[in-house]
Write an enzyme that holds these catalytic residues in place. Structure first.
Site, PDB file in Angstrom:
ATOM      1  CB  CYS A   2      -0.942   0.086   1.197  1.00 44.54           C
ATOM      2  SG  CYS A   2      -1.875  -1.391   1.486  1.00 44.54           S
ATOM      3  NE  ARG A  27       4.308   1.997  -1.013  1.00 46.72           N
ATOM      4  CZ  ARG A  27       5.488   1.636  -0.546  1.00 46.72           C
ATOM      5  NH1 ARG A  27       6.563   1.910  -1.236  1.00 46.72           N
ATOM      6  NH2 ARG A  27       5.597   1.020   0.605  1.00 46.72           N
ATOM      7  CD1 TRP A  74      -1.073  -5.533  -4.160  1.00 49.28           C
ATOM      8  CD2 TRP A  74      -0.443  -6.420  -2.214  1.00 49.28           C
ATOM      9  NE1 TRP A  74      -0.625  -6.809  -4.396  1.00 49.28           N
ATOM     10  CE2 TRP A  74      -0.236  -7.378  -3.225  1.00 49.28           C
ATOM     11  CE3 TRP A  74      -0.117  -6.765  -0.902  1.00 49.28           C
ATOM     12  CZ2 TRP A  74       0.289  -8.647  -2.970  1.00 49.28           C
ATOM     13  CZ3 TRP A  74       0.401  -8.021  -0.641  1.00 49.28           C
ATOM     14  CH2 TRP A  74       0.601  -8.952  -1.678  1.00 49.28           C
ATOM     15  CG  ASN A 100       2.696   0.244   3.656  1.00 45.53           C
ATOM     16  OD1 ASN A 100       2.374  -0.875   3.285  1.00 45.53           O
ATOM     17  ND2 ASN A 100       3.910   0.721   3.486  1.00 45.53           N
ATOM     18  N   GLY A 101       0.988  -1.934   5.897  1.00 49.01           N
ATOM     19  CA  GLY A 101       1.623  -2.952   6.729  1.00 49.01           C
ATOM     20  C   GLY A 101       0.605  -3.968   7.198  1.00 49.01           C
ATOM     21  CD  GLU A 496      13.910 -10.544 -14.842  1.00 53.98           C
ATOM     22  OE1 GLU A 496      13.666 -11.296 -13.878  1.00 53.98           O
ATOM     23  OE2 GLU A 496      13.476  -9.383 -14.895  1.00 53.98           O
ATOM     24  CE  LYS A 500      10.176  -8.164 -15.441  1.00 48.76           C
ATOM     25  NZ  LYS A 500      11.105  -8.317 -14.432  1.00 48.76           N
ATOM     26  CD  GLU A 503       7.171  -9.462 -12.749  1.00 51.02           C
ATOM     27  OE1 GLU A 503       7.428  -9.308 -11.562  1.00 51.02           O
ATOM     28  OE2 GLU A 503       7.871  -8.944 -13.652  1.00 51.02           O
ATOM     29  CG  HIS A 519      15.720 -34.315 -17.678  1.00 49.29           C
ATOM     30  ND1 HIS A 519      15.965 -35.650 -17.929  1.00 49.29           N
ATOM     31  CD2 HIS A 519      16.883 -33.670 -17.906  1.00 49.29           C
ATOM     32  CE1 HIS A 519      17.238 -35.797 -18.271  1.00 49.29           C
ATOM     33  NE2 HIS A 519      17.815 -34.615 -18.273  1.00 49.29           N
ATOM     34  CE  LYS A 618       9.712  -0.947  -9.166  1.00 50.75           C
ATOM     35  NZ  LYS A 618      10.096  -1.825 -10.269  1.00 50.75           N
TER      36      LYS A 618
HETATM   37  C1  G6P Z   1       7.868  -7.661  -6.089  1.00 52.05           C
HETATM   38  C2  G6P Z   1       7.937  -7.049  -7.470  1.00 52.05           C
HETATM   39  C3  G6P Z   1       9.041  -7.729  -8.285  1.00 52.05           C
HETATM   40  C4  G6P Z   1      10.359  -7.659  -7.532  1.00 52.05           C
HETATM   41  C5  G6P Z   1      10.249  -8.277  -6.143  1.00 52.05           C
HETATM   42  C6  G6P Z   1      11.495  -8.036  -5.306  1.00 52.05           C
HETATM   43  O1  G6P Z   1       7.366  -8.939  -6.163  1.00 52.05           O
HETATM   44  O2  G6P Z   1       6.700  -7.174  -8.138  1.00 52.05           O
HETATM   45  O3  G6P Z   1       9.180  -7.065  -9.526  1.00 52.05           O
HETATM   46  O4  G6P Z   1      11.360  -8.307  -8.258  1.00 52.05           O
HETATM   47  O5  G6P Z   1       9.158  -7.665  -5.451  1.00 52.05           O
HETATM   48  O6  G6P Z   1      11.620  -6.653  -5.071  1.00 52.05           O
HETATM   49  P1  G6P Z   1      12.936  -5.982  -4.528  1.00 52.05           P
HETATM   50  O7  G6P Z   1      12.558  -4.548  -4.295  1.00 52.05           O
HETATM   51  O8  G6P Z   1      13.296  -6.679  -3.254  1.00 52.05           O
HETATM   52  O9  G6P Z   1      13.991  -6.129  -5.545  1.00 52.05           O
END
Ligand code: G6P
Length: 623
Positions: A2, A27, A74, A100-101, A496, A500, A503, A519, A618
């Site tokens: 949040c 957020r 969130w 937030n928390g 990765e 991507k 996501e 496998h 994020k």
């Molecule tokens: C969230 C984001 C990801 C990110 C991960 C770790 O899940 O959606 O994109 O890689 O957190 O975030 P950090 O700030 O610890 O790199």
């Protein structure tokens, strides 16, 4: 998770709060709301869904209030419905709170408060806070004191902002394990979960620390600890400017951030590499500002991270082992914290987190620090943080930090911060390898020269290939599943690329070491499941080509990310994304770029909200 914002000053608060929430929407975006104090009453407006729903509601209301709080959610406790949206209020609607928390002891508090006659209107953990503050306000006390007493009853990680109809000039905020910063203006003060919401108004910023609360009025800011002692603190000046947090003509932040990557590589090299160094030389090629004791006796490295940072750490492991010869283990922070490996001597623990706020990573590092503190000297904690936010909570946990110089990243899917983390690992591995003499100066010079060419090579991919990748992406807009394969140092890039894609496009995608395809995953392949193979020249090039052939034999459409002028690749792949030829060790920085573009253009073609994908945020500041 949040985002929270707050304002007190002489301007109308609503517009400022909305603009702040817009900068924090990355957020969380399940619901949003704001509360202001006007003519002795709290005015609270909330809306389910994204911020524009709240904005539409607010457009119909004239509100000159000069104090207020706002929230973008969130969801953790309680569905993303309007009745669970923040701000939350006490029974008499005299106190409003955004949080937030997670308040871990909310059930006990809720039961106690209900017995005292408080009426609850939501399913959230947050709602206990306004009721608790209202309870303390029943005794003759100040607003600040009531909030202080309330936060002392809360367990968990939280950042809150509170206003009261009975204290129309006071905004009280508190922080315990969740980020919160104060912005200092002229006769006006701001608070926010993250600095992008503050930068349009001021660059004088103070980050609250855990166990601190503050009273913001139009006359100034007072900071206290949770025991009630007044603290003396001064804001620092941020180097960011408001333009950095605009899209600058790009359709999405993610695309803008992909295009910023050449600049990011240059910024990292400028910061980490000593330009005056040439072999043979007695000075150091790399300057990371790490103390001498990091180098000689290091026996092991363990890295904890989540998401994209975990993928960068896997590339880091490869580099640290190959260049510096140090056995390196990479673990998900969320796994490490509950099943840490046995203690090993002379071990460096690295926490990698672009935000510096990911709860699992911070908890894993804190746990590691604590369990090593009482041990003999060789087991003592050595903690290094790699982050894009030197002002984050991570700084209070790790004694040494590497700043990744990417600049603020707004798109939820990490791109430029990933590249910057890779650069930090290249330079850390070179630094360790050079000092421990596992690589010779000429090899260091060769790698540095390769790194210096990367910005121009990335620019070339962006210039020449983006158009083609966009067209290619359009042909995959309706695809249901993808497999990404890579080997060696490019295996993490396959992970990765898949991350991507899932996501932001919501297409099911998996990354595999190319040799593992046979496998199990090969059973998934047919003409409807394309395979993206990262086939960069080097020790495993032929192997990847063979693995790609195995996929082709099962009718998969084959997309190859491979180096230019590669005739045999042209025969194997149905679609070729040629990239500049670089040495294998450096190839992840090149091979990831087309995969970022592919994910971006598939998602954009599907009409999805690339910068704010569903269910994600994020930085995840809850467990
Ligand atoms: C969230 C984001 C990801 C990110 C991960 C770790 O899940 O959606 O994109 O890689 O957190 O975030 P950090 O700030 O610890 O790199």
């Amino acid at each position: 998770m949040c985002g929270i914002v707050g304002y007190v000053g002489t301007q109308a608060a609503t517009g400022i709060l909305l603009a702040g929430l817009e900068k924090l929407e990355y957020r969380g975006y399940d619901s949003a709301g704001i509360a202001t104090v006007l003519e002795g009453e709290i005015h609270c407006v909330r809306a389910k869904g994204k911020l524009h729903n709240l904005r539409e509601k607010l457009e119909r209301i004239e509100n000159p209030a000069q104090i207020g709080i706002g929230h973008t959610r969130w969801a953790t406790h309680g569905k993303p419905e309007e009745y669970n949206a923040h701000p939350h209020m006490d029974t008499a609607m005299r106190v409003a709170v955004v949080q937030n928390g997670i308040i871990e002891n909310y059930r006990e508090l809720r039961t106690e408060l209900k017995q005292l006659g408080h009426e609850f209107r939501s399913d959230t953990d947050t709602e206990v806070i306004p009721h608790l503050i209202a309870e303390f306000l029943q005794n003759p006390t100040s607003f600040l004191e009531a909030v202080r007493q309330a936060v002392n009853k809360l367990k968990g990680a939280f950042a809150i902002a509170v206003i009261s109809a009975d204290y129309p000039d006071e905004l009280i905020i508190a922080r315990q394990q969740a980020p919160l910063a104060i912005g200092f203006g002229q006769g006006e003060f701001f608070c926010a979960s993250d600095t992008p919401a503050l930068v349009p108004h001021t660059r004088a910023v103070l980050t609250l620390e855990n166990g601190e609360l503050a009273r913001l009025t139009p006359l100034g800011v007072e900071i206290y600890n949770f025991a009630g002692d007044r603290l003396k603190k001064h804001p620092r000046t941020l180097s960011w400017n408001p333009v950095m947090i605009e899209k600058q003509g790009f359709r999405h932040f993610m695309l803008k951030e992909i295009y910023e990557q050449p600049r990011v590589v240059r910024a990292c090299l400028e910061a980490y590499v000593n330009d005056d160094w040439h072999p043979p030389a007695s000075s150091q090629p790399i300057r990371l500002g790490l103390p001498g004791e990091f180098y000689p006796d290091l026996a092991q490295i363990q890295i904890v991270a989540c998401g994209t940072s975990w993928h960068a750490s896997l590339v880091g492991k490869y580099l640290l082992e190959q260049l510096a010869g140090i056995p390196t283990r990479v673990q998900y922070a969320s796994e490490f914290r509950y099943a840490p490996p046995p203690l090993t001597a002379n071990t460096l623990t690295i926490g990698v987190t672009q935000s510096g706020e990911t709860a699992d990573t911070l908890a894993a590092l804190t746990m590691e620090k604590q369990r090593r503190c009482d041990q003999p000297p060789q087991y003592q904690p050595r903690l290094l943080g790699i982050t894009n936010r030197l002002d984050s909570t991570l700084a209070g946990i790790a004694e040494h930090m590497i700043d990744t110089h990417a600049g603020i990243e707004i798109g939820v899917a990490a791109t430029k911060t990933f590249i910057a983390q890779l650069l930090a690992f290249y330079c850390l591995a070179l630094d360790l390898g050079y000092r421990r003499q596992t690589i010779c100066p000429n090899r260091v010079a060769e790698i540095l020269s390769g790194l210096r060419q990367l910005p121009a090579e990335i620019e070339m991919i962006l210039e020449i290939q983006e158009r083609y990748i966009q067209e290619l992406a359009h042909s995959f807009a309706d695809t249901q599943a993808f497999i990404f394969i890579g080997r060696g140092i490019n295996f993490p890039i396959a992970l990765e690329g898949a991350l991507k894609l899932k996501e932001i496009s919501y297409i099911h995608a998996e990354g595999y070491p190319a040799g593992e395809l046979k496998h199990g995953p090969i059973a998934l392949l047919d003409s409807k499941v394309p395979v993206v193979a990262i086939a960069m020249p080097g020790s495993v090039y032929e192997k990847v080509l063979s693995n790609a052939q195995e996929a082709k034999a099962r009718d998969s459409r084959l997309i190859g990310v491979t180096s230019m002028n590669n005739p045999e690749a042209a025969e194997v792949f149905d679609e070729l994304i040629p990239v500049p030829t670089v040495e294998e060790l450096l190839s992840p920085i090149i091979s990831v770029i087309p995969l970022q573009l592919l994910a971006y253009h598939i998602a954009a073609r599907r009409g999805l909200d690339v910068d704010q994908p569903r269910n994600l945020a994020k930085s995840v500041t809850v467990e």
